[in-house]
Design an enzyme around this catalytic site. Structure first.
Site, PDB file in Angstrom:
ATOM      1  N   ASN A   1       0.752  -1.295  -0.270  1.00 51.14           N
ATOM      2  CA  ASN A   1      -0.042   0.094   0.048  1.00 51.14           C
ATOM      3  C   ASN A   1       0.955   1.214   0.204  1.00 51.14           C
ATOM      4  O   ASN A   1       0.708   2.238  -0.585  1.00 51.14           O
ATOM      5  CB  ASN A   1      -0.998  -0.014   1.198  1.00 51.14           C
ATOM      6  CG  ASN A   1      -2.034  -1.091   1.176  1.00 51.14           C
ATOM      7  OD1 ASN A   1      -2.071  -1.914   0.036  1.00 51.14           O
ATOM      8  ND2 ASN A   1      -2.653  -1.249   2.349  1.00 51.14           N
TER       9      ASN A   1
ATOM     10  N   THR B   1     -14.988  38.679 -31.350  1.00 52.00           N
ATOM     11  CA  THR B   1     -15.893  38.285 -30.361  1.00 52.00           C
ATOM     12  C   THR B   1     -17.170  37.765 -30.962  1.00 52.00           C
ATOM     13  O   THR B   1     -17.634  38.452 -32.002  1.00 52.00           O
ATOM     14  CB  THR B   1     -16.316  39.376 -29.365  1.00 52.00           C
ATOM     15  OG1 THR B   1     -16.982  40.575 -30.045  1.00 52.00           O
ATOM     16  CG2 THR B   1     -15.051  40.072 -28.784  1.00 52.00           C
ATOM     17  N   HIS B   2     -17.507  36.834 -30.248  1.00 55.30           N
ATOM     18  CA  HIS B   2     -19.048  36.008 -30.894  1.00 55.30           C
ATOM     19  C   HIS B   2     -18.673  35.405 -32.324  1.00 55.30           C
ATOM     20  O   HIS B   2     -19.603  35.583 -33.044  1.00 55.30           O
ATOM     21  CB  HIS B   2     -20.006  37.058 -30.749  1.00 55.30           C
ATOM     22  CG  HIS B   2     -20.330  37.770 -29.544  1.00 55.30           C
ATOM     23  ND1 HIS B   2     -20.952  37.282 -28.503  1.00 55.30           N
ATOM     24  CD2 HIS B   2     -20.017  38.907 -29.279  1.00 55.30           C
ATOM     25  CE1 HIS B   2     -21.102  38.015 -27.599  1.00 55.30           C
ATOM     26  NE2 HIS B   2     -20.269  39.163 -27.862  1.00 55.30           N
TER      27      HIS B   2
ATOM     28  N   SER C   1      -7.453  13.122 -48.248  1.00 54.80           N
ATOM     29  CA  SER C   1      -8.555  12.098 -48.115  1.00 54.80           C
ATOM     30  C   SER C   1      -8.360  11.042 -49.116  1.00 54.80           C
ATOM     31  O   SER C   1      -7.617  11.024 -50.265  1.00 54.80           O
ATOM     32  CB  SER C   1      -9.758  13.033 -48.567  1.00 54.80           C
ATOM     33  OG  SER C   1     -10.789  12.377 -48.970  1.00 54.80           O
TER      34      SER C   1
ATOM     35  N   LYS D   1      -8.169  17.441 -50.957  1.00 61.12           N
ATOM     36  CA  LYS D   1      -8.105  17.681 -49.554  1.00 61.12           C
ATOM     37  C   LYS D   1      -6.750  17.628 -48.901  1.00 61.12           C
ATOM     38  O   LYS D   1      -5.924  16.917 -49.225  1.00 61.12           O
ATOM     39  CB  LYS D   1      -8.827  16.871 -48.888  1.00 61.12           C
ATOM     40  CG  LYS D   1     -10.351  16.676 -49.171  1.00 61.12           C
ATOM     41  CD  LYS D   1     -11.175  17.730 -48.738  1.00 61.12           C
ATOM     42  CE  LYS D   1     -11.885  17.316 -47.441  1.00 61.12           C
ATOM     43  NZ  LYS D   1     -12.449  18.314 -46.738  1.00 61.12           N
TER      44      LYS D   1
ATOM     45  N   ASN E   1      -6.185  18.121 -44.904  1.00 59.09           N
ATOM     46  CA  ASN E   1      -6.826  18.360 -43.579  1.00 59.09           C
ATOM     47  C   ASN E   1      -6.043  18.382 -42.188  1.00 59.09           C
ATOM     48  O   ASN E   1      -4.897  17.979 -42.153  1.00 59.09           O
ATOM     49  CB  ASN E   1      -7.808  17.088 -43.400  1.00 59.09           C
ATOM     50  CG  ASN E   1      -8.810  16.764 -44.334  1.00 59.09           C
ATOM     51  OD1 ASN E   1      -9.412  17.522 -45.054  1.00 59.09           O
ATOM     52  ND2 ASN E   1      -9.064  15.543 -44.775  1.00 59.09           N
TER      53      ASN E   1
ATOM     54  N   GLU F   1      -7.203  18.805 -34.739  1.00 59.51           N
ATOM     55  CA  GLU F   1      -8.452  18.063 -34.886  1.00 59.51           C
ATOM     56  C   GLU F   1      -8.343  16.795 -33.735  1.00 59.51           C
ATOM     57  O   GLU F   1      -9.498  16.842 -32.834  1.00 59.51           O
ATOM     58  CB  GLU F   1      -9.015  17.407 -36.064  1.00 59.51           C
ATOM     59  CG  GLU F   1      -9.676  18.621 -36.973  1.00 59.51           C
ATOM     60  CD  GLU F   1      -9.994  18.000 -38.449  1.00 59.51           C
ATOM     61  OE1 GLU F   1     -10.600  16.760 -38.646  1.00 59.51           O
ATOM     62  OE2 GLU F   1      -9.955  18.722 -39.473  1.00 59.51           O
TER      63      GLU F   1
ATOM     64  N   TYR G   1      -6.562   2.297   2.732  1.00 58.20           N
ATOM     65  CA  TYR G   1      -6.227   1.730   1.329  1.00 58.20           C
ATOM     66  C   TYR G   1      -7.685   1.015   0.857  1.00 58.20           C
ATOM     67  O   TYR G   1      -7.965  -0.155   1.776  1.00 58.20           O
ATOM     68  CB  TYR G   1      -4.957   0.850   1.148  1.00 58.20           C
ATOM     69  CG  TYR G   1      -4.867   0.170  -0.269  1.00 58.20           C
ATOM     70  CD1 TYR G   1      -4.519   1.026  -1.343  1.00 58.20           C
ATOM     71  CD2 TYR G   1      -5.468  -0.975  -0.604  1.00 58.20           C
ATOM     72  CE1 TYR G   1      -4.124   0.665  -2.696  1.00 58.20           C
ATOM     73  CE2 TYR G   1      -5.311  -1.631  -1.789  1.00 58.20           C
ATOM     74  CZ  TYR G   1      -4.676  -0.604  -2.914  1.00 58.20           C
ATOM     75  OH  TYR G   1      -4.736  -1.238  -4.089  1.00 58.20           O
TER      76      TYR G   1
ATOM     77  N   GLN H   1      -6.405   0.790  -7.290  1.00 58.09           N
ATOM     78  CA  GLN H   1      -5.570   0.057  -8.593  1.00 58.09           C
ATOM     79  C   GLN H   1      -6.072   0.701  -9.664  1.00 58.09           C
ATOM     80  O   GLN H   1      -5.359   0.854 -10.725  1.00 58.09           O
ATOM     81  CB  GLN H   1      -5.858  -1.351  -8.346  1.00 58.09           C
ATOM     82  CG  GLN H   1      -5.138  -1.891  -9.430  1.00 58.09           C
ATOM     83  CD  GLN H   1      -4.932  -3.636  -9.222  1.00 58.09           C
ATOM     84  OE1 GLN H   1      -4.109  -4.052  -8.373  1.00 58.09           O
ATOM     85  NE2 GLN H   1      -5.662  -4.427  -9.953  1.00 58.09           N
TER      86      GLN H   1
HETATM   87  N1  ARG Z   1      -1.884  -3.276  -7.360  1.00 61.63           N
HETATM   88  C1  ARG Z   1      -2.024  -2.638  -6.224  1.00 61.63           C
HETATM   89  C2  ARG Z   1      -2.478  -1.289  -6.544  1.00 61.63           C
HETATM   90  O1  ARG Z   1      -2.375  -0.551  -7.578  1.00 61.63           O
HETATM   91  C3  ARG Z   1      -1.148  -2.466  -5.146  1.00 61.63           C
HETATM   92  C4  ARG Z   1      -1.581  -2.586  -3.683  1.00 61.63           C
HETATM   93  C5  ARG Z   1      -2.337  -3.491  -3.266  1.00 61.63           C
HETATM   94  N2  ARG Z   1      -2.352  -3.664  -2.076  1.00 61.63           N
HETATM   95  C6  ARG Z   1      -3.444  -4.713  -1.585  1.00 61.63           C
HETATM   96  N3  ARG Z   1      -3.563  -4.427  -0.015  1.00 61.63           N
HETATM   97  N4  ARG Z   1      -4.144  -5.439  -2.281  1.00 61.63           N
HETATM   98  O2  ARG Z   1      -2.930  -0.498  -5.797  1.00 61.63           O
END
Ligand code: ARG
Length: 464
Positions: free
Chosen positions: A117, A162-163, A284, A290, A292, A297, A324, A329
């Site tokens: 974590n 403007t506009h 094109s 053309k 482009n 874009e 966490y 993830q």
């Molecule tokens: N792959 C996990 C993430 O991106 C790593 C952390 C995972 N931790 C856990 N307690 N499952 O967050």
């Protein structure tokens, strides 16, 4: 398959009595996108290991073995020989597993006093810090290219709108400087965001900190973090820094998109203000005539996905209790795509800005239509003593006559102009010209060529 599953089971130990299904494995794995964090993960691990050794939590020999193993892993990754396994879920477990193969017990000791974590939160911050530095460099290059263009066209006159209606004459240099300002603020935002990205989560461990006598400040220093995250629960759980980055990135893209819109309009043969070098355009498959403006874009279009990533991350975060959760993830793909999109777009725009050809004649012809100097005539009358509202009214009558006749204000003879106000004299024609109009807006932020040159010098100094 069995061999790979047994590799994974080592990460959880004996708590589980059955392996996860293939579908769940695939659903929960992140290795195929988070392997991008490999270098950050290795740097974070090395700094952590150095600190563990310094604190006597692991031996100097363990640290040396870890260093050696990591060097081997780095070269395997660089050579494309590292085997990424879905069974090992993510970048962290893949690297740790390989390290253990290479360094034995030292590899198994690396995870002392940390958790995935705080590890992943550290990795993202290291990665994002590097990405921000790249983006800051590209924003600088884009501004330098726009400043060169502004300098070449400090006196080139085009209608300001403007506009989407002709409003007043401006200089093309001044118009470019408007974008220089936007991208300068974008760089400020990125640099400001970087300060909050650059704080160290490691040491927070899973959520509550660790029982080992760690030295977080030492790790922060090794990794170049400006500070340590001050609360372990917050450190592992919040992704506000990534959201902030995406917000700054969305504004970069919004500015790029506005510019793109103008480039597309300007390049339309109906307008013909500019041409863009062939290498940024496509033809094109059916219409041979053309050319482009695909790059602007597409950039305008890609703004949508970056805006979407911002909303995606905000939504990802909003319902999460501390600390966490696996939800986090899901921060990576939007973040990576935002980095890629903004980086590629800025790189191409910095290059394309130098491939723009300005067509001053077309710009001038457009500025001569649409009574762009009507405000100048009103200001002229005010300077002769008429209240502004009365001046506005008098000029509106004159414009009305010109519209009926299909001529410009400067085409009206003096006697006729005087019928709208006796205050008008022969010197009126000075203010009715395009050059007179722009030159008169001679103050900081104004469109006069002299001010444009001063603004370019100022911006260049900021970039030094
Ligand atoms: N792959 C996990 C993430 O991106 C790593 C952390 C995972 N931790 C856990 N307690 N499952 O967050």
């Amino acid at each position: 398959m069995t061999a790979q599953l047994s590799k994974k089971s080592e990460a959880w130990s004996a708590r589980f009595s059955e392996p996860v299904s293939d579908l769940v494995k695939r659903y929960t794995a992140s290795v195929f996108f988070d392997k991008r964090l490999a270098e950050a993960d290795i740097q974070g691990s090395l700094a952590h290991a150095e600190m563990l050794a310094h604190q006597g939590i692991i031996s100097a020999q363990d640290y040396a073995d870890i260093q050696r193993g990591m060097a081997q892993i780095q070269s395997e990754i660089a050579a494309g020989k590292f085997e990424w396994l879905l069974d090992l879920e993510d970048v962290h477990l893949n690297i740790e597993k390989r390290l253990t193969e290479l360094a034995g017990d030292a590899g198994k000791r690396l995870h002392t006093g940390r958790s995935r974590n705080d590890q992943v939160a550290t990795d993202i911050r290291l990665y994002l810090r590097g990405a921000i530095d790249d983006i800051l460099g590209l924003l600088r290059e884009l501004r330098l290219a726009l400043l060169d263009l502004a300098e070449q066209h400090a006196e080139t006159i085009l209608p300001g709108f403007t506009h989407m209606q002709v409003a007043q004459p401006i200089t093309f240099g001044h118009h470019m400087l408007a974008y220089v300002e936007m991208f300068a603020r974008d760089a400020e935002r990125m640099a400001d965001c970087r300060r909050r990205v650059n704080r160290l989560p490691l040491g927070a461990a899973a959520l509550a900190g660790t029982t080992f006598p760690i030295d977080r400040e030492r790790v922060a220093k090794t990794l170049g973090f400006e500070d340590v995250a001050r609360n372990s629960l917050d450190a592992v759980s919040d992704r506000d820094f990534a959201i902030e980055f995406c917000a700054a990135a969305a504004l970069v893209m919004t500015h790029i998109s506005r510019m793109s819109e103008e480039l597309v309009i300007w390049m339309s043969p109906r307008v013909g203000f500019i041409d863009i070098a062939d290498r940024f355009c496509t033809g094109s498959s059916i219409m041979p005539q053309k050319k482009n403006p695909d790059v602007p874009e597409l950039a305008r279009g890609k703004t949508g996905r970056v805006n979407g990533h911002l909303i995606g991350l905000l939504t990802l975060m909003k319902g999460q209790p501390l600390a966490y959760n696996k939800d986090n993830q899901e921060d990576k793909e939007p973040l990576f795509d935002t980095v890629d999109t903004v980086t590629d777009t800025l790189r191409i725009f910095a290059d394309m800005a130098r491939g723009i050809t300005v067509k001053p004649d077309a710009m001038r012809a457009a500025a001569l239509q649409g009574y762009a100097t009507a405000t100048d005539l009103a200001d002229y009358l005010v300077k002769k003593g008429l209240p502004f509202r009365d001046a506005h009214e008098a000029v509106a009558h004159a414009v009305r006559t010109c519209v009926d006749r299909g001529c410009d204000l400067s085409d009206l003879p003096l006697e006729e102009l005087r019928s709208y106000s006796p205050l008008i004299e022969a010197d009126v024609f000075d203010v009715l010209t395009l050059e007179g109009s722009v030159a008169a807006r001679d103050h900081i932020g104004g469109t006069a060529p002299a001010q444009v040159r001063a603004a370019i010098a100022y911006a260049r100094k900021q970039l030094d």
